[in-house]
Design an enzyme around this catalytic site. Structure first.
Site, short mmCIF file in Angstrom:
data_model
loop_
_atom_site.label_atom_id
_atom_site.label_comp_id
_atom_site.label_asym_id
_atom_site.label_seq_id
_atom_site.Cartn_x
_atom_site.Cartn_y
_atom_site.Cartn_z
N TYR A 140 32.81 33.96 45.71
CA TYR A 140 31.62 34.83 45.28
C TYR A 140 30.42 34.17 45.07
O TYR A 140 30.43 33.04 44.67
CB TYR A 140 32.24 35.54 43.93
CG TYR A 140 31.58 36.70 43.46
CD1 TYR A 140 31.70 37.93 43.85
CD2 TYR A 140 30.33 36.55 42.61
CE1 TYR A 140 30.86 39.15 43.47
CE2 TYR A 140 29.57 37.61 42.02
CZ TYR A 140 29.98 38.97 42.42
OH TYR A 140 29.28 39.95 42.15
N HIS A 165 19.10 25.70 20.69
CA HIS A 165 18.56 25.22 21.80
C HIS A 165 18.33 26.06 23.03
O HIS A 165 17.06 26.60 23.26
CB HIS A 165 19.12 24.02 22.37
CG HIS A 165 18.19 23.06 23.15
ND1 HIS A 165 18.46 21.82 23.22
CD2 HIS A 165 17.39 23.57 24.00
CE1 HIS A 165 17.47 21.07 24.23
NE2 HIS A 165 16.92 22.06 24.88
N HIS A 222 18.28 24.07 33.30
CA HIS A 222 18.25 24.30 31.94
C HIS A 222 17.31 24.98 31.56
O HIS A 222 16.10 24.89 31.97
CB HIS A 222 17.95 22.77 31.16
CG HIS A 222 17.92 22.73 29.77
ND1 HIS A 222 18.66 23.56 28.82
CD2 HIS A 222 16.82 22.42 29.01
CE1 HIS A 222 18.02 23.46 27.68
NE2 HIS A 222 16.72 22.68 27.74
N GLU A 273 14.70 15.97 29.32
CA GLU A 273 16.26 16.16 29.02
C GLU A 273 16.65 15.44 30.40
O GLU A 273 17.93 15.92 30.96
CB GLU A 273 16.29 17.89 29.26
CG GLU A 273 15.89 18.44 28.01
CD GLU A 273 16.56 18.14 26.77
OE1 GLU A 273 17.24 16.97 26.81
OE2 GLU A 273 16.45 18.89 25.84
N HIS A 283 15.55 28.25 28.35
CA HIS A 283 15.85 28.77 27.04
C HIS A 283 15.69 30.28 27.06
O HIS A 283 14.85 30.87 26.31
CB HIS A 283 14.73 28.29 26.19
CG HIS A 283 14.68 26.77 26.00
ND1 HIS A 283 13.39 26.18 25.60
CD2 HIS A 283 15.54 25.98 26.06
CE1 HIS A 283 13.65 24.87 25.59
NE2 HIS A 283 14.95 24.64 26.01
N TYR A 298 34.59 40.61 33.21
CA TYR A 298 35.23 39.77 34.08
C TYR A 298 34.25 38.73 34.72
O TYR A 298 34.76 37.50 35.22
CB TYR A 298 35.78 40.55 35.26
CG TYR A 298 34.70 41.08 36.24
CD1 TYR A 298 34.44 40.52 37.13
CD2 TYR A 298 34.58 42.46 35.99
CE1 TYR A 298 33.50 41.01 38.07
CE2 TYR A 298 33.79 43.08 36.99
CZ TYR A 298 33.24 42.54 37.99
OH TYR A 298 32.29 43.09 38.63
#
Length: 221
Positions: A211, A158, A95, A76, A97, A116
């Site tokens: 935050y 994916h 990335h 990837e 899963h 929120y």
């Protein structure tokens, strides 16, 4: 909360890959991580489990997609490169899963503003990019579109992508996205989730600018 990023970027990537496992966001050889580095980026290699990964295994790549390393980069690497090239404010890409993110991705469903905390995505939804085969230019284009004005997205059938100005924030976001997906899945079983209005999410986005995890000041600084 994900731990503070080590000073060495390769060590930080190894730690992040192991943290994805410990947080339940990844398994086996799935998942990959990149950090902007110099004029290019560092990315995890292909096919090496997190517990067998060492700093010297991390692959340095140029923005033209070339590398000079004995190990092949993650399959990837293309969307890691393209995200970092398109979005100068992003310093790290994660990335993975994770189960709930991937379940919604399998259904091709975006996540609406049912909490929120959706503000962490940079807008009132977490989009789901349309399906494209892993490692392809088509997937990279789909991910970039889903990330427009956003910090994270789902990838149909994916998994998910989370980004941040640094690796601890990208890891934090990955965990928060999975938590939100889990909450939404449970809420759908309980009843009809209430979606917050866009103007409320806009106010939350402003508040979220200060935050999330922050680097601890060094002693004497």
């Amino acid at each position: 909360m994900p731990s503070r990023e080590p000073d060495d970027p390769r060590t930080a990537i190894v730690a992040a890959m192991r943290e994805l496992i410990s947080l339940g966001l990844s398994q086996g050889t799935s998942g990959n991580v990149s950090i902007r580095h110099g004029d290019g980026f560092l990315v995890t290699p292909s096919g090496i489990p997190a517990d067998a990964l060492h700093p010297q295994d991390i692959v340095p790549m140029s923005m033209d997609g070339t590398h000079d390393h004995p190990l092949a980069p993650s399959s990837e690497w293309r969307f890691h490169r393209d995200i970092l090239a398109r979005r100068p404010e992003i310093g790290a890409v994660v990335h993975a899963h994770p189960t709930y993110c991937t379940a919604f991705a399998i259904c091709g469903r975006e996540i609406p503003a049912v909490h929120y905390m959706i503000a962490m995505a940079g807008g009132p939804t977490i989009r789901c990019a349309p399906y494209a085969a892993f490692g392809t230019e088509a997937l990279s284009r789909a991910a970039l579109a889903a990330l427009e004005d956003r910090t994270c997205c789902l990838l149909a059938n994916h998994g998910m992508i989370a980004t941040g100005p640094d690796l601890p924030k990208a890891l934090w976001l990955a965990l928060e996205v999975e938590t939100l997906c889990r909450q939404y899945a449970i809420a759908l079983q309980v009843g009809a989730p209430v979606v917050l209005p866009d103007d409320e999410i806009g106010r939350m986005i402003e508040r979220f600018k200060s935050y999330g995890p922050r680097k601890k000041p060094r002693e004497g600084s």
